[in-house]
Design a protein around this motif. Structure first.
Motif, PDB file in Angstrom:
ATOM      1  N   THR A 265       0.810  -1.220   0.000  1.00  0.00           N
ATOM      2  CA  THR A 265       0.000   0.000   0.000  1.00  0.00           C
ATOM      3  C   THR A 265       0.843   1.270   0.000  1.00  0.00           C
ATOM      4  OG1 THR A 265      -0.183  -0.246   2.381  1.00  0.00           O
ATOM      5  CG2 THR A 265      -2.088  -0.958   1.061  1.00  0.00           C
ATOM      6  N   THR A 266       2.129   1.155   0.411  1.00  0.00           N
ATOM      7  CA  THR A 266       2.944   2.371   0.352  1.00  0.00           C
ATOM      8  C   THR A 266       3.432   2.569  -1.082  1.00  0.00           C
ATOM      9  OG1 THR A 266       4.840   1.065   0.986  1.00  0.00           O
ATOM     10  CG2 THR A 266       3.752   2.299   2.736  1.00  0.00           C
ATOM     11  N   LEU A 267       3.724   3.834  -1.419  1.00  0.00           N
ATOM     12  CA  LEU A 267       4.149   4.142  -2.780  1.00  0.00           C
ATOM     13  C   LEU A 267       5.635   3.874  -2.948  1.00  0.00           C
ATOM     14  CD1 LEU A 267       2.278   7.537  -3.272  1.00  0.00           C
ATOM     15  CD2 LEU A 267       1.789   5.387  -4.470  1.00  0.00           C
ATOM     16  N   GLY A 268       6.023   3.402  -4.119  1.00  0.00           N
ATOM     17  CA  GLY A 268       7.440   3.226  -4.421  1.00  0.00           C
ATOM     18  C   GLY A 268       8.069   4.546  -4.835  1.00  0.00           C
ATOM     19  N   THR A 269       9.403   4.531  -5.000  1.00  0.00           N
ATOM     20  CA  THR A 269      10.100   5.732  -5.463  1.00  0.00           C
ATOM     21  C   THR A 269       9.712   6.008  -6.913  1.00  0.00           C
ATOM     22  OG1 THR A 269      11.946   5.163  -4.057  1.00  0.00           O
ATOM     23  CG2 THR A 269      12.373   6.769  -5.804  1.00  0.00           C
ATOM     24  N   LYS A 270       9.380   7.272  -7.209  1.00  0.00           N
ATOM     25  CA  LYS A 270       8.891   7.572  -8.557  1.00  0.00           C
ATOM     26  C   LYS A 270       9.963   8.221  -9.426  1.00  0.00           C
ATOM     27  CE  LYS A 270       7.383  12.260  -7.660  1.00  0.00           C
ATOM     28  NZ  LYS A 270       6.791  13.409  -8.277  1.00  0.00           N
ATOM     29  N   VAL A 271       9.794   8.074 -10.717  1.00  0.00           N
ATOM     30  CA  VAL A 271      10.542   8.915 -11.643  1.00  0.00           C
ATOM     31  C   VAL A 271       9.522   9.757 -12.382  1.00  0.00           C
ATOM     32  CG1 VAL A 271      12.383   7.218 -11.971  1.00  0.00           C
ATOM     33  CG2 VAL A 271      10.494   7.308 -13.588  1.00  0.00           C
ATOM     34  N   GLU A 272       9.956  10.912 -12.862  1.00  0.00           N
ATOM     35  CA  GLU A 272       9.055  11.800 -13.583  1.00  0.00           C
ATOM     36  C   GLU A 272       9.588  11.957 -15.000  1.00  0.00           C
ATOM     37  OE1 GLU A 272       8.518  15.573 -11.676  1.00  0.00           O
ATOM     38  OE2 GLU A 272       7.167  16.300 -13.233  1.00  0.00           O
ATOM     39  N   VAL A 273       8.780  11.573 -15.991  1.00  0.00           N
ATOM     40  CA  VAL A 273       9.189  11.752 -17.388  1.00  0.00           C
ATOM     41  C   VAL A 273       8.529  13.042 -17.887  1.00  0.00           C
ATOM     42  CG1 VAL A 273       9.391  10.706 -19.663  1.00  0.00           C
ATOM     43  CG2 VAL A 273       9.184   9.242 -17.644  1.00  0.00           C
ATOM     44  N   LYS A 274       9.377  13.970 -18.306  1.00  0.00           N
ATOM     45  CA  LYS A 274       8.934  15.339 -18.587  1.00  0.00           C
ATOM     46  C   LYS A 274       8.491  15.556 -20.030  1.00  0.00           C
ATOM     47  CE  LYS A 274       9.770  18.225 -15.088  1.00  0.00           C
ATOM     48  NZ  LYS A 274       8.614  18.931 -14.535  1.00  0.00           N
ATOM     49  N   ASN A 275       7.573  16.497 -20.195  1.00  0.00           N
ATOM     50  CA  ASN A 275       7.263  17.083 -21.507  1.00  0.00           C
ATOM     51  C   ASN A 275       6.965  16.088 -22.620  1.00  0.00           C
ATOM     52  OD1 ASN A 275       7.208  19.793 -21.016  1.00  0.00           O
ATOM     53  ND2 ASN A 275       9.446  19.929 -20.995  1.00  0.00           N
ATOM     54  N   LEU A 276       6.017  15.222 -22.371  1.00  0.00           N
ATOM     55  CA  LEU A 276       5.598  14.283 -23.405  1.00  0.00           C
ATOM     56  C   LEU A 276       4.635  15.016 -24.339  1.00  0.00           C
ATOM     57  CD1 LEU A 276       5.217  11.429 -20.853  1.00  0.00           C
ATOM     58  CD2 LEU A 276       6.860  11.483 -22.746  1.00  0.00           C
ATOM     59  N   ASN A 277       4.965  14.995 -25.638  1.00  0.00           N
ATOM     60  CA  ASN A 277       4.202  15.869 -26.526  1.00  0.00           C
ATOM     61  C   ASN A 277       3.251  15.135 -27.476  1.00  0.00           C
ATOM     62  OD1 ASN A 277       5.989  14.759 -28.183  1.00  0.00           O
ATOM     63  ND2 ASN A 277       6.876  16.640 -28.982  1.00  0.00           N
ATOM     64  N   SER A 278       2.924  13.898 -27.147  1.00  0.00           N
ATOM     65  CA  SER A 278       1.826  13.256 -27.863  1.00  0.00           C
ATOM     66  C   SER A 278       1.260  12.181 -26.951  1.00  0.00           C
ATOM     67  CB  SER A 278       2.283  12.643 -29.183  1.00  0.00           C
ATOM     68  OG  SER A 278       2.890  11.397 -28.956  1.00  0.00           O
ATOM     69  N   ILE A 279       0.007  11.819 -27.197  1.00  0.00           N
ATOM     70  CA  ILE A 279      -0.624  10.838 -26.307  1.00  0.00           C
ATOM     71  C   ILE A 279       0.046   9.484 -26.479  1.00  0.00           C
ATOM     72  CG2 ILE A 279      -2.814   9.784 -25.633  1.00  0.00           C
ATOM     73  CD1 ILE A 279      -4.259  12.240 -26.430  1.00  0.00           C
TER      74      ILE A 279
END
Ligand code: ADP
Ligand code: MG
Length: 480
Positions: A209-223
């Motif tokens: 139930t706890t969240l894992g460490t996240k990464v953030e992928v930036k600026n995706l410019n299409s679905i």
């Protein structure tokens, strides 16, 4: 067991949508896209000393519209804050944003994948100004800066970590794009950057139930890239954990040439943005009247219309098609004022009309044929005055070229009206039977399936004008 099956992906998305206002969030500078660089940059945009920003009411209205469309709670008391950081594309050295009082809180967006229908929970929607743009490929030795975009109003729509597959994220962004276009607050054009998405991804063991460490992928410019980046991240993280490696919190970027992601920076402790209330802008209090007036201007939303179309007896598929694009549902809504043959309206819209629009790359807003004319066209088919294929192939092209004409008038002028008199039809029947003596003999010996052929020939001979029911009756009598 497949190792992937042990894990659950957790995804939260941050979507930036550029609001379709004429001017920027705090100045009268044009907010339009594509102008000559650095032509929409008054001293206020550049943050020169002594200039005073002023809040754009339309931008506030648009943010509220989106909040209402997403079932959010609207914050009555708002202020802007300075988020301080240094970056070449940030002329003032800070971004004006909302900090502790996002204008919209909570809410949800309903999505459907092939497996589930669910409400993706939102954390908030807040207003902020965009930064300028660094251009790296204009000069060999220098990076160029275009400040036209600096100060353009954005809403940032932030979800809870509530999605669990790349497919859900794909559907969510699709739904957001549809919604912003539907209510008209953003053009939803991802290629031009009007809609941008950052994807936060983590994994954990199923049942955890706890969240894992996240990464953030930036600026995706299409679905599609949102989906591909998340798929790649999930696989990469699972492989790391399986090898016993530790995932570190990172900001990453998507490489569209290879469908992979790469690290841009490791995230140390939270950045200190030294937020403080923007002293040049007064806080603003939203009145109940203002919110109610926005609510009353909001168009009927896709989810509501979908339910309505189901109650009209349309299939799930047809209802979805109509709710995919506002111009289609608007056109349908107008047409049902004149015709109750809902299925026929949908069939015309999905078939012949859509085809005509596709040839011109336009949508139902641009269709020259009015809803009332479509209704008349449907009714002359229903009344048996012309058959569908004549209406489609002969009358529709004339109407497209002369939208002021009446379908019945066109049918009459082109001598296309169906003939019901048995006397007239008999002439065609005799003609066809005389032409095919062998088939007639076969029919009489018991090959009753030939009736279809005879009727088809009569249709041809009469150019579609012979009423097929009467033609069949006459044939049956003559072939007894
Ligand atoms: P940050 O301060 O890094 O921007 P936030 O807490 O504001 O992080 O969250 C940003 C986005 O990341 C939100 O959409 C949130 O749902 C999502 N998010 C936060 N933690 C996780 C996680 N462990 N896994 C996946 N998404 C997450
Ligand atoms: Mg973030």
């Amino acid at each position: 067991m497949d190792v992937k099956g042990k894990y659950e992906a957790v995804i939260g998305l941050e979507v930036h949508a550029q609001l379709r206002t004429q001017s920027k969030l705090f100045t009268g500078d044009s907010a339009s896209f594509g102008a000559e660089p650095n032509t929409h940059i008054s001293p206020i945009t550049l943050g020169h000393p002594g200039t005073l920003p002023k809040t754009n009411k339309k931008a506030v209205e648009y943010a509220i519209m989106m909040g209402l469309a997403c079932h959010c709670e609207i914050e009555r008391y708002n202020y802007f804050a300075r988020k301080n950081y240094f970056y070449p594309d940030l002329p003032k050295g800070y971004q004006v944003s909302q900090h502790t009082t996002p204008i919209c809180k909570g809410g949800f967006v309903t999505i459907k994948t092939k497996d589930v229908e669910k409400n993706v929970q939102l954390n908030r929607i807040h207003l902020e100004e965009d930064a300028g743009k660094s251009i790296h490929d204009a000069d060999e030795n220098f990076t160029c800066i275009d400040f036209n975009r600096a100060g353009v109003p954005l809403i940032e729509i932030v979800t809870e970590p509530d999605m669990h597959s790349a497919e859900e994220a794909f559907q969510y962004v699709t739904e957001i794009r549809k919604l912003v276009r539907w209510i008209g607050v953003c053009d939803g054009n991802m290629e031009e950057g009007s809609l941008r998405c950052d994807a936060n991804v983590s994994i954990r063991l199923k049942g955890e139930t706890t969240l894992g460490t996240k990464v953030e992928v930036k600026n995706l410019n299409s679905i599609r890239n949102v989906k591909k980046a998340i798929e790649f991240e999930i696989d990469r993280m699972i492989a790391m954990v399986e090898k016993g490696e530790t995932i570190i919190q990172q900001t990453r970027s998507f490489d569209a040439d290879h469908d992979t992601t790469f690290a841009i920076r490791d995230k140390e402790e939270a950045n200190d943005y030294r937020y403080f209330p923007e002293p040049d802008l007064t806080p603003f209090q939203l009145t109940e009247e203002f919110i109610t007036s926005i609510q009353s201007k909001l168009p009927a939303l896709p989810e509501e219309l979908f339910k309505k179309y189901q109650t009209l007896g349309l299939s799930e598929y047809d209802s979805h098609q109509l709710c995919d694009e506002k111009s289609a549902s608007d056109y349908f809504e107008q047409t049902i004022k004149y015709s109750k043959n809902y299925k026929a309206i949908v069939n015309w819209m999905a078939g012949p009309l859509r085809q005509a629009l596709n040839e011109k790359h336009s949508n139902f807003n641009d269709l020259p044929i009015t809803p009332k004319t479509l209704a008349s066209l449907i009714s002359i088919v229903d009344e048996g005055k012309v058959n569908f294929s004549i209406a489609h192939l002969k009358i529709l092209p004339v109407l497209l070229a002369n939208p002021k004409k009446e379908p019945l008038q066109v049918a009459t002028e082109l001598n296309l009206l169906q003939v019901h008199g048995s006397h007239d039809i008999e002439v065609w029947v005799n003609e066809v039977l005389a032409k095919m003596p062998e088939k007639v003999a076969e029919y009489k010996k018991g090959k009753k399936g030939l009736m279809g052929l005879f009727v088809g020939e009569i249709k041809k001979a009469s150019k579609g004008k012979a009423d097929p029911k009467i033609a069949t009756q006459l044939l049956e009598e003559k072939l007894k």
